[in-house]
Design an enzyme around this catalytic site. Structure first.
Site, PDB file in Angstrom:
ATOM      1  N   ASP A  78       0.812  -1.216   0.000  1.00  0.00           N
ATOM      2  CA  ASP A  78       0.000   0.000   0.000  1.00  0.00           C
ATOM      3  C   ASP A  78       0.845   1.265   0.000  1.00  0.00           C
ATOM      4  O   ASP A  78       0.489   2.267  -0.616  1.00  0.00           O
ATOM      5  CB  ASP A  78      -0.938   0.009   1.209  1.00  0.00           C
ATOM      6  CG  ASP A  78      -2.178  -0.828   0.964  1.00  0.00           C
ATOM      7  OD1 ASP A  78      -2.137  -1.688   0.070  1.00  0.00           O
ATOM      8  OD2 ASP A  78      -3.184  -0.611   1.660  1.00  0.00           O
ATOM      9  N   ASP A 120      -1.654  -5.780   4.085  1.00  0.00           N
ATOM     10  CA  ASP A 120      -3.031  -5.358   4.315  1.00  0.00           C
ATOM     11  C   ASP A 120      -4.136  -6.282   3.798  1.00  0.00           C
ATOM     12  O   ASP A 120      -5.038  -6.642   4.529  1.00  0.00           O
ATOM     13  CB  ASP A 120      -3.256  -3.976   3.705  1.00  0.00           C
ATOM     14  CG  ASP A 120      -2.400  -2.915   4.377  1.00  0.00           C
ATOM     15  OD1 ASP A 120      -1.330  -3.255   4.884  1.00  0.00           O
ATOM     16  OD2 ASP A 120      -2.814  -1.757   4.391  1.00  0.00           O
ATOM     17  N   GLU A 442      -6.921   4.516  -0.278  1.00  0.00           N
ATOM     18  CA  GLU A 442      -6.565   5.059   1.028  1.00  0.00           C
ATOM     19  C   GLU A 442      -6.143   6.515   0.890  1.00  0.00           C
ATOM     20  O   GLU A 442      -5.512   6.898  -0.105  1.00  0.00           O
ATOM     21  CB  GLU A 442      -5.422   4.265   1.656  1.00  0.00           C
ATOM     22  CG  GLU A 442      -5.834   2.903   2.157  1.00  0.00           C
ATOM     23  CD  GLU A 442      -4.723   2.179   2.881  1.00  0.00           C
ATOM     24  OE1 GLU A 442      -5.036   1.226   3.613  1.00  0.00           O
ATOM     25  OE2 GLU A 442      -3.543   2.541   2.722  1.00  0.00           O
ATOM     26  N   SER A 468      -5.516   4.731   5.522  1.00  0.00           N
ATOM     27  CA  SER A 468      -4.494   3.811   5.992  1.00  0.00           C
ATOM     28  C   SER A 468      -4.569   3.730   7.505  1.00  0.00           C
ATOM     29  O   SER A 468      -4.988   4.681   8.172  1.00  0.00           O
ATOM     30  CB  SER A 468      -3.113   4.328   5.569  1.00  0.00           C
ATOM     31  OG  SER A 468      -2.093   3.663   6.279  1.00  0.00           O
TER      32      SER A 468
END
Length: 557
Positions: A78, A120, A442, A468
Site C-alpha cells: 500500500d 493489508d 486510502e 491507511s
C-alpha cells in the site's frame, strides 16, 4: 483424506503421474497433502522474508507427517501504491487473493492449508478463502518491521508521510526529509505501527486462526521461524482432530475480534475486512455493531500512529494474549471459542501476563473507557462512516466547519500542500468509494499532509474512500452511501457547514432536508473512471463500504 480424490484409484493414475513429474515419492503421495499458501515477493517489504517462513512451515508439516506443497498468493504494498493509480488496485486484491486461493485449494484437493500472509489485503483475503474452502488451516504471518529511529525517537512509515507535509510547510529541509526517508523503515516486515497489516495479523490471533505471537513477533526475530515450524505442527494436529475454519471463525469469534480491535486501537480498515470475513460464514455483520462494543470496551493501547509505542513494544509487553486476558478478566470475551491450538481462547490466555502497563494499560487505567473505533451516522452518512477515535485529539472530537469539496484525492492534496486549507475547514473527498474510485483508495497522503503542516488539531477530513492505518486525526472514512451511487456526500457544496460529533456518533451537513432533496433531484451519475479490465468488473460487483466492499453478482439477492 480429501486428497484421495485426486490420487487414489485407477482413474487417478494420470494425476499420480503428474505428481511423479514433480519429484514426489510414493511415500509422500500417500501422506496428507498440505497447501502452503505463500505471498512472498520482492516488492513488498512485509513479504520479502516469507520464503524463509514458508521453508520453516514446510519443515514443520513434514516433521509432523504431511507433505507440504507451496503455491503463491499476490500482494500489493500500500505504501508504494499510495498517491497514484496503483492505490485503486489495493483493496481489490483482497477478492483476487480469496478467489485464486479457493481455486487452487479445491482444484488440487488439499487436505489442509497453512496461510502465510503479512500485509493489508492478504490477511483478510486468505481468511475469506479459509472460510470458503473449510479444510484445517493455520495462519502464520511474516511479522512486523522494527521501528526506525530519527532524532532519538522511534519512527515509522506514518512519520515519513507526515514529514512530507512538514517539508511542504517549511518545517524541515531537504536533508531532514532524506533522513526520514533513509531511517523510518529499517527492516523487512509489515510497517511497525498499528496499521492495517498489523491490525489484521493481531485480529487473526483474536479470531483463533493464528498461534500466539502471530501478530507481534518481529519479522527479523528467530522466534518468527520457530512460530512457522509450530504452525506446521499445528495444522497436522488440526487435521487429525478435524477442526476446520468454520469451527473457529464463528459469530462469537468475530465479535471477540471486534472487541480486541477496540482495545488495541486498530486500523479503520478492520471495519471493511471483518464484515467481509463474516459474510463468508453467513454472518450479516452490520458496522453499527462497533458502537455498543466500543461503548463497553476500554482502549488499552496507543500504538503508532496514535501514540509513541510500536509493535515490538506490544510484543515485549505480552502481545495480543495479554490484551485479551485484560478483556476476559472483566467478561468482555467469549472464552469458549475454539482456536487453531485445539484449545479454547480461555485455555490459551489463562497464563498470559501484562508485562508493561505503559504499553498495555490495565482495564483499571485505560487510555479511554471506550474503544478505538466509532461508527458515525447522520444525514451525511445514513448507512454509516468510520473513525479511529483513539487517534483523534480531544479538541476535534466535536467540530463544525465549512466544507472544502474535492472530487478526487489529487485535487485535495494539491489544495492542502498549496496552503489553501485553513484552520477549521472540513476537507471532503468524494467519488473515491468502492465504485467511484473504483477501489476505495486510502487517503494517507492528504491526512499526513494535514498533520505534517500542523493542521491535525483544527482540520477534519471526510471521504467515501478509506484511510491507511497510519492515518490519524479527525479522519472519517467509508461514508455510505458513496457519492458514485448518489449518496448525500455527492450533494455537499463548497461552504456547507459540516458537523462532527464523535462522542454522540453523528455526522451531519447543516442543510435542510428540502434543499438536499432538491440537490438530489438535480444530481446526475458520473461516467465510470475505469472502463476496462479487472476494475471494470469490480466496479460492477462491489457493494458499499458499510458492507465491507464485498462482491456480489449483480441482481442476486
Amino acid at each position: 483424506m480429501k486428497s484421495d480424490n485426486m490420487k487414489q484409484g485407477v482413474q487417478q493414475a494420470p494425476a499420480r503421474s503428474l505428481l511423479n513429474a514433480l519429484g514426489y515419492t510414493a511415500e509422500e503421495i500417500a501422506k496428507p497433502m498440505v497447501g502452503i499458501v505463500c505471498s512472498y515477493n520482492e516488492i513488498v517489504p512485509g513479504h520479502m522474508n516469507l520464503d524463509k517462513i514458508a521453508e520453516a512451515v514446510k519443515l514443520g508439516v513434514a516433521e509432523a507427517g504431511g507433505t507440504p506443497v507451496m503455491f503463491p498468493a499476490i500482494a500489493v504494498c500500500d505504501g508504494i501504491a499510495m498517491g497514484h493509480i496503483g492505490m485503486k488496485y489495493s483493496l481489490v486484491t483482497r477478492d483476487l487473493i480469496a478467489d485464486s486461493t479457493e481455486a487452487m485449494a479445491i482444484a488440487h484437493q488439499f487436505d489442509a492449508l497453512v496461510m502465510i500472509p503479512n500485509c493489508d489485503k492478504n490477511v483478510p483475503g486468505l481468511l475469506m478463502a479459509a472460510a470458503r474452502v473449510n479444510v484445517p488451516t493455520v495462519f502464520v504471518s511474516g511479522g512486523p518491521m522494527l521501528a526506525g529511529h530519527v532524532g532519538g525517537k522511534k519512527r515509522s512509515l506514518s512519520s515519513m508521510f507526515e514529514a512530507v507535509g512538514a517539508h511542504a510547510a517549511g518545517k524541515i529541509d531537504d536533508e531532514g526529509l532524506l533522513e526520514f526517508e533513509e531511517k523510518v523503515c529499517p527492516t523487512c516486515g509489515s510497517c511497525s505501527g498499528m496499521y492495517t497489516a498489523n491490525s489484521m495479523n493481531c485480529l487473526t490471533e483474536a479470531l483463533g486462526m493464528g498461534l500466539r505471537g502471530n501478530g507481534t513477533i518481529p519479522a527479523v526475530y528467530s522466534e518468527r521461524l520457530k512460530l512457522a515450524k509450530k504452525a506446521g505442527y499445528a495444522v497436522m494436529d488440526l487435521l487429525k482432530k478435524d477442526i476446520r475454519p468454520r469451527d473457529i471463525i464463528t459469530k462469537d469469534a468475530i465479535l471477540n475480534a471486534l472487541t480486541v480491535d477496540m482495545a488495541l486501537g486498530c486500523s479503520t480498515n478492520s471495519m471493511l475486512h471483518l464484515p467481509a470475513i463474516a459474510h463468508e460464514i453467513g454472518f450479516d455483520f452490520d458496522i453499527a455493531f462497533a458502537n455498543p462494543i466500543s461503548e463497553k470496551t476500554p482502549n488499552l493501547c496507543h500504538l503508532a500512529p496514535a501514540g509513541p509505542t510500536y509493535m515490538e513494544d506490544l510484543n515485549e509487553a505480552g502481545g495480543v494474549y495479554a490484551v485479551m486476558k485484560e478483556l476476559a478478566d472483566i467478561g468482555l470475551l467469549n472464552t469458549d471459542c475454539m482456536t487453531v491450538t485445539g484449545k479454547t481462547i480461555g485455555e490459551n490466555i489463562a497464563n498470559a501476563v501484562n508485562m508493561n502497563e505503559e504499553v498495555i494499560r490495565p482495564v483499571s487505567n485505560p487510555y479511554s473507557k471506550t474503544g478505538g473505533l466509532a461508527v458515525l451516522k447522520g444525514n451525511l452518512a445514513p448507512d454509516g462512516s468510520v473513525v479511529k477515535r483513539s487517534a483523534v485529539v480531544e479538541e476535534m472530537m466535536v467540530h463544525e466547519g465549512p466544507a472544502r469539496v474535492f472530487d478526487s484525492e489529487e485535487d485535495a492534496i494539491e489544495a492542502i500542500l498549496g496552503g489553501k486549507i485553513k484552520e477549521g475547514d472540513v476537507v471532503v473527498i468524494r467519488y473515491e468509494g468502492p465504485k467511484g474510485g473504483p477501489g476505495m483508495r486510502e487517503m494517507l497522503n492528504p491526512t499526513s499532509a494535514i498533520a505534517g503542516m500542523g493542521l491535525g488539531s483544527t482540520v477534519a477530513l471526510i471521504t467515501d474512500g478509506r484511510f491507511s492505518g497510519a492515518s490519524r486525526g479527525a479522519s472519517i472514512g467509508h461514508v455510505s452511501p458513496e457519492a458514485a451511487v448518489g449518496g448525500p456526500i455527492a450533494l455537499v457544496e463548497e461552504g456547507d457547514i459540516i458537523s462532527i460529533n464523535i462522542p454522540e456518533m453523528k455526522l451531519d451537513v447543516k442543510v435542510s432536508d428540502e434543499e438536499m432533496a432538491k440537490r438530489k433531484e438535480a444530481w446526475q451519475p458520473r461516467e465510470p473512471k475505469v472502463k476496462t479490465g479487472y476494475l471494470e468488473r469490480y466496479c460492477a460487483m462491489v457493494t458499499s463500504g458499510n458492507r465491507g466492499a464485498i462482491l456480489e453478482v449483480p441482481g442476486k439477492n
